[in-house]
Design a protein around this motif. Structure first.
Motif: not given
Length: 468
Positions: A292-299
């Motif tokens: 997974f890839l996340s920017n802490y608000t979306h994934i």
């Protein structure tokens, strides 16, 4: 005349007396003869009983001797069988080593050929505005827009129904910290994220097979790549400080974290997570791996899949999911001289249900194939820690174990060697080795042959590993 008549009477009486005495003597002799015959009969009967008893004992001794002879013959035959099996394994091992050497040579030659071909292809396409990454001395030219296919993460996962109020409380606590992320640096944000994932896995301990590791500073992939999030089976205990490279043997899935200000659609970020997934596929000889890839608000979720009958790969990405929603944005004053924006975050429960499902899928979903283990195998993780990879063969990989710092048992050795079965076509050789090790450990003859194998501990009940 009278005198003569008296003498005749006396003679007659004497004769009668002698006859009586003779009769008496005959009777005594007959009685003695009867007693003698009786004694002889009793003696013969006793002799017959004793003879029968001795014959029974003799037969018993003969039977015992035959049993000992048979056991001796069985032991000799078992010894010959073990020697033959050992010789067969030695020959099979030599064949495997030769086969592996041929395969490695073929792989090197094919790799060199492919590398040259890819370099030529790249040279002819360098004018195109496409993003690429370098891996394993081969150059992959990946067009993110055209080569990346879509999949629905909801379809891939099953609803395990493990999302509950305890999990929601942990997420809300994290969201309250994250609400002030403009004040926090990315290291602090990841620290909070790490704790959240650990709490989620601990809460779902009976339902998950995973353990979470923050590997943002661990360059364990090929000694030069460092995914932020690495998941391994929960029964594996690895010392990250001593031997990072051996971690790549145990990776089940992984993820990457980026700045909250960076979009998940950024090509370079997508290429990086795909690169990590591909490395694991190649190193572990797997067919499929999730990340997974996340920017802490979306994934976003991704998976890489090896094409059948090919050395190339397919790449897939899911829809982008919102982890939190902004409920409000207020302007607050401090001492009437400073102002700051405060954003209140709400938890998107649908997304977190999906994340919870991803963390609690069964082992078949993750398709980990490097070692023939599962989370229920006892690999001594509560007593020992894996500190080094010692070597790898056709059927197994060997690791060095050291006693945990909190393991104060005087009965446990300070260190051990663990040999773990691979998922490979040579697994039968390993299983034969375990069987022979068991036999040799039990073997006890006059030459004390078993002493050579006294340091082999009892193999794991699963038959997938044993410890020296």
């Amino acid at each position: 005349m009278a005198t003569n008549g008296g003498e005749e009477e006396t003679v007659r009486k004497l004769i009668e007396k002698q006859l009586d005495e003779k009769e008496t003597t005959n009777q005594v002799m007959k009685r003695l003869q009867d007693e003698l015959a009786k004694m002889k009969s009793e003696a013969e009967e006793i002799e017959l009983i004793e003879e029968t008893k001795y014959q029974d004992e003799l037969e018993k001794l003969k039977c015992e001797l035959e049993k000992v002879t048979r056991k001796t013959k069985i032991i000799r035959l078992e010894t010959e069988i073990i020697q033959l099996e050992t010789e067969i394994i030695r020959r099979e091992t030599e064949i495997i080593i030769q086969t592996e050497e041929i395969k490695r040579r073929q792989i090197r030659e094919a790799g060199e050929k492919e590398r040259k071909q890819l370099e030529l292809e790249f040279a002819s396409s360098i004018k195109r505005s496409r993003n690429a990454f370098t891996f394993h001395d081969y150059f992959y030219d990946i067009d993110v827009l055209n080569d990346l296919r879509s999949f629905d993460i909801n379809v891939a996962l099953k609803d395990n129904n493990y999302f509950d109020d305890n999990i929601l409380n942990y997420i809300e606590h994290y969201s309250n910290q994250f609400s002030s992320y403009p004040k926090l640096n990315e290291e602090e944000i990841q620290k909070g994220f790490d704790q959240l994932i650990v709490n989620l896995l601990n809460t779902s301990n009976n339902s998950t097979s995973l353990k979470y590791l923050n590997t943002s500073s661990s360059y364990y992939l090929e000694n030069k790549f460092n995914p932020n999030c690495t998941f391994i089976y929960k029964n594996i205990n690895i010392d990250m400080d001593q031997e990072e490279p051996c971690l790549q043997d145990f990776v089940v899935c992984l993820g990457n974290l980026i700045s909250p200000h960076v979009s998940l659609s950024t090509n370079s970020m997508i290429e990086e997570i795909l690169q990590y997934l591909t490395i694991i596929l190649v190193l572990q000889h797997r067919e499929k791996i999730y990340g997974f890839l996340s920017n802490y608000t979306h994934i976003k979720f991704f998976y890489a899949k090896k094409k059948s009958n090919s050395d190339s790969y397919e790449f897939f990405q899911s829809q982008e999911l919102e982890m939190f929603t902004y409920l409000s944005e207020t302007l607050s004053s401090i001492d009437m001289s400073t102002t700051e924006n405060t954003r209140k975050l709400g938890v998107n429960e649908d997304t977190w249900k999906i994340i919870t499902n991803f963390l609690t899928m069964d082992t078949d979903f993750y398709q980990y194939k490097r070692l023939n283990i599962d989370p229920n195998d006892d690999l001594l993780g509560d007593r020992y820690i894996i500190t080094k990879r010692l070597g790898s063969g056709a059927s197994s990989i060997v690791y060095f174990l050291e006693q945990n710092e909190d393991n104060h048992s005087v009965e446990d050795s300070p260190c051990h060697i663990m040999k773990i079965l691979k998922q490979s076509e040579f697994s039968k050789c390993f299983q034969k080795e375990v069987i022979i090790a068991k036999r040799l450990k039990r073997f006890n003859d006059l030459n004390k042959f078993h002493l050579f194998f006294q340091d082999i501990l009892h193999p794991m009940s699963s038959g997938k590993a044993f410890v020296f």
